[in-house]
Design a protein around this motif. Structure first.
Motif, mmCIF file in Angstrom:
data_model
loop_
_atom_site.group_PDB
_atom_site.id
_atom_site.type_symbol
_atom_site.label_atom_id
_atom_site.label_comp_id
_atom_site.label_asym_id
_atom_site.label_seq_id
_atom_site.Cartn_x
_atom_site.Cartn_y
_atom_site.Cartn_z
ATOM 1 N N MET A 1 0.859 -1.208 0.000
ATOM 2 C CA MET A 1 0.000 0.000 0.000
ATOM 3 C C MET A 1 0.891 1.253 0.000
ATOM 4 O O MET A 1 1.786 1.379 0.827
ATOM 5 C CB MET A 1 -0.895 -0.065 1.252
ATOM 6 N N GLU A 2 0.655 2.151 -0.975
ATOM 7 C CA GLU A 2 1.451 3.385 -1.039
ATOM 8 C C GLU A 2 1.035 4.321 0.093
ATOM 9 O O GLU A 2 -0.148 4.398 0.425
ATOM 10 C CB GLU A 2 1.197 4.093 -2.366
ATOM 11 N N THR A 3 2.004 5.042 0.654
ATOM 12 C CA THR A 3 1.641 6.006 1.696
ATOM 13 C C THR A 3 1.391 7.345 1.021
ATOM 14 O O THR A 3 2.059 7.710 0.060
ATOM 15 C CB THR A 3 2.750 6.152 2.745
ATOM 16 N N THR A 4 0.408 8.061 1.531
ATOM 17 C CA THR A 4 0.084 9.375 0.990
ATOM 18 C C THR A 4 0.787 10.438 1.817
ATOM 19 O O THR A 4 0.622 10.459 3.034
ATOM 20 C CB THR A 4 -1.437 9.585 1.028
ATOM 21 N N ASP A 24 6.206 15.657 1.242
ATOM 22 C CA ASP A 24 7.246 15.280 0.280
ATOM 23 C C ASP A 24 7.495 16.481 -0.638
ATOM 24 O O ASP A 24 6.597 16.887 -1.379
ATOM 25 C CB ASP A 24 6.773 14.064 -0.532
ATOM 26 N N VAL A 75 0.300 11.531 -10.439
ATOM 27 C CA VAL A 75 0.746 10.390 -9.637
ATOM 28 C C VAL A 75 -0.458 9.482 -9.366
ATOM 29 O O VAL A 75 -0.504 8.355 -9.804
ATOM 30 C CB VAL A 75 1.412 10.834 -8.316
ATOM 31 N N ARG A 76 -1.454 10.007 -8.662
ATOM 32 C CA ARG A 76 -2.709 9.265 -8.491
ATOM 33 C C ARG A 76 -3.793 10.186 -7.925
ATOM 34 O O ARG A 76 -3.493 11.216 -7.316
ATOM 35 C CB ARG A 76 -2.545 8.022 -7.608
ATOM 36 N N LYS A 86 3.375 15.421 -9.275
ATOM 37 C CA LYS A 86 4.771 15.842 -9.121
ATOM 38 C C LYS A 86 4.824 17.360 -9.147
ATOM 39 O O LYS A 86 4.080 18.001 -9.910
ATOM 40 C CB LYS A 86 5.605 15.249 -10.245
#
Ligand code: TMP
Ligand code: ASP
Length: 238
Positions: A1-4, A24, A75-76, A86
């Motif tokens: 699972m990707e972290t947001t 980020d 990205v999503r 990005k």
């Protein structure tokens, strides 16, 4: 699972979107509003759920383009109104591609709307609200340092590739891609396609009836604005 990454401060608010920094430094969150403007915000209104529809439609278009090798900032999608992207250093030039005569081209050259061009072409406009985004030559962008020759060559190639891919995708869904506007920016030394792709930034006509399925319904008070956005989303979702 990707972290947001965590949403931090808002650093920009435009006519249709807000941009937020994230934990980020390479990523931002693009928030889609329902606000609609036309003629450099001389006309204002809202289109119910426009933000939700443009977020979802942009996700579908960016995903299709990425799969075909076009580099984008997408990205999503995070939720109904937010998309993770990005971070770009935006080139202050709006890139327009035209397939069929409409809008400012019809006006500037005294042509009927609806004439199919013998070949698509790319136009550039300087992003400046006080100047109403004037049409420029690519040479202006280089001479004023808005983009290098090499960057403009990439933008030109990418814009025509997007035209090819989007035109084909939409044609299969009974939609003519009349014209559209793209924005590009730099990310880690690369030119990426940014912003959004939706009925605010494109002209979409039904192939059979040539009925307008885009923001011209709002710009020109044609009615059926929300219905047109819903219909476009339905077709793009397939
Ligand atoms: P135009 O015919 O008014 O120059 O518009 C060309 C395309 O660019 C059309 O698909 C709508 C889009 N567009 C924007 O995305 N933002 C703008 O501010 C304008 C004027 C047009
Ligand atoms: N972006 C334009 C404005 O400045 C609206 C349009 O798409 O015509 O209000």
């Amino acid at each position: 699972m990707e972290t947001t990454p965590k949403r931090l401060e808002q650093f920009y608010e435009g006519k249709a979107k807000k941009l937020y920094a994230t934990s980020d430094p390479d990523l931002i969150i693009q928030y889609f509003k329902d606000d609609a403007t036309a003629f450099n915000a001389k006309k204002r209104g809202t289109i119910e759920d426009k933000g939700v529809m443009n977020n979802r439609m942009s996700e579908l278009f960016f995903t299709m383009l990425e799969q075909a090798g076009v580099k984008t900032h997408f990205v999503r999608r995070l939720n109904d109104r937010e998309m993770l992207c990005k971070r770009l250093d935006i080139v202050p030039v709006e890139t327009v591609v035209r397939n069929i005569v409409a809008g400012s081209l019809a006006k500037r050259l005294g042509r009927e709307e609806g004439e199919t061009l013998k070949t698509p072409f790319v136009e550039y406009y300087y992003k400046s609200d006080p100047l109403d985004d004037p049409l420029i030559y690519p040479e202006h962008a280089v001479a004023f340092g808005w983009a290098t020759d090499a960057e403009l060559a990439q933008i030109h190639e990418s814009a025509l590739r997007v035209d090819e891919l989007l035109s084909r995708f939409l044609n299969e869904r009974g939609v003519l891609l009349v014209d559209f506007k793209l924005e590009f920016g730099r990310h880690k030394g690369e030119i990426l396609l940014g912003d959004e792709i939706c009925p605010d930034t494109c002209r979409f006509w039904d192939k059979a009836t040539r009925q307008k399925l885009d923001k011209d319904r709002f710009r020109r008070d044609l009615g059926g604005v929300e219905e047109a956005y819903h219909e476009m989303l339905r077709r793009v979702e397939g």
